[in-house]
Scaffold this active site. Structure first.
Site, PDB file in Angstrom:
ATOM      1  N   CYS A  33      -7.611  12.808 -23.523  1.00  0.00           N
ATOM      2  CA  CYS A  33      -7.608  11.852 -24.988  1.00  0.00           C
ATOM      3  C   CYS A  33      -8.543  11.748 -25.603  1.00  0.00           C
ATOM      4  O   CYS A  33      -8.673  11.151 -26.799  1.00  0.00           O
ATOM      5  CB  CYS A  33      -6.959  10.532 -24.524  1.00  0.00           C
ATOM      6  SG  CYS A  33      -7.983   9.610 -23.704  1.00  0.00           S
ATOM      7  N   CYS A 103      -6.192   7.641 -17.103  1.00  0.00           N
ATOM      8  CA  CYS A 103      -6.941   6.875 -17.842  1.00  0.00           C
ATOM      9  C   CYS A 103      -7.578   5.893 -16.671  1.00  0.00           C
ATOM     10  O   CYS A 103      -8.717   5.452 -17.092  1.00  0.00           O
ATOM     11  CB  CYS A 103      -6.181   6.188 -18.711  1.00  0.00           C
ATOM     12  SG  CYS A 103      -5.072   7.027 -19.811  1.00  0.00           S
TER      13      CYS A 103
HETATM   14 FE1  FES Z   1      -7.285   7.509 -23.545  1.00  0.00          FE
HETATM   15 FE2  FES Z   1      -5.925   6.138 -21.771  1.00  0.00          FE
HETATM   16  S1  FES Z   1      -5.087   7.279 -23.523  1.00  0.00           S
HETATM   17  S2  FES Z   1      -8.163   6.202 -21.535  1.00  0.00           S
END
Ligand code: FES
Length: 124
Positions: A33, A103
């Site tokens: 992400c 994450c």
């Molecule tokens: Fe980036 Fe969870 S979506 S740390």
């Protein structure tokens, strides 16, 4: 998507923010992400983590996992902190959605990076 426990910790996470007197800092990025996680540790001369905090632009899963991870490593030796398993964090949280597991790994990885940096600096 998140269970009650995760939402509760997210509303009031502990150990948030940079630490001015940290002597070990770790930083990792989430390739999935692009979010960043920083961990700050205060390690005493016996190798015990006296304090830990985090700063992140990550999501709720990253924030709650880091809050729990900091709780878990405070008072541990650095060797012991390196043994922290991500599953332990997830279990304490009562589970995370599958697509949020990546994450929750950020805190563990940033702790490892901070301890590695600390050890490198100690050798200088
Ligand atoms: Fe980036 Fe969870 S979506 S740390």
């Amino acid at each position: 998507m998140y269970n009650e426990k995760v939402l509760e910790i997210f509303k009031n996470p502990k150990h948030v923010g940079a630490m001015a007197d940290a002597n070990a800092i770790g930083k990792v990025g989430n390739v999935a992400c692009g979010d960043i996680m920083q961990i700050f540790l205060k390690i005493n001369n016996k190798g015990i983590i006296e304090d830990a905090s985090f700063q992140t632009f990550g999501c709720a899963a990253a924030i709650v996992s880091s809050s729990i991870a900091c709780d878990m490593i405070i008072g541990r030796t650095i060797e012991d902190a390196l043994k922290l398993e991500n599953q332990e964090i997830i279990d304490i949280l009562g589970g995370l959605p599958n697509h949020k597991i990546h994450c929750s790994v950020l805190a563990k990885e940033a702790i490892e990076d901070a301890i590695n940096n600390y050890r490198k600096n100690e050798k200088k």
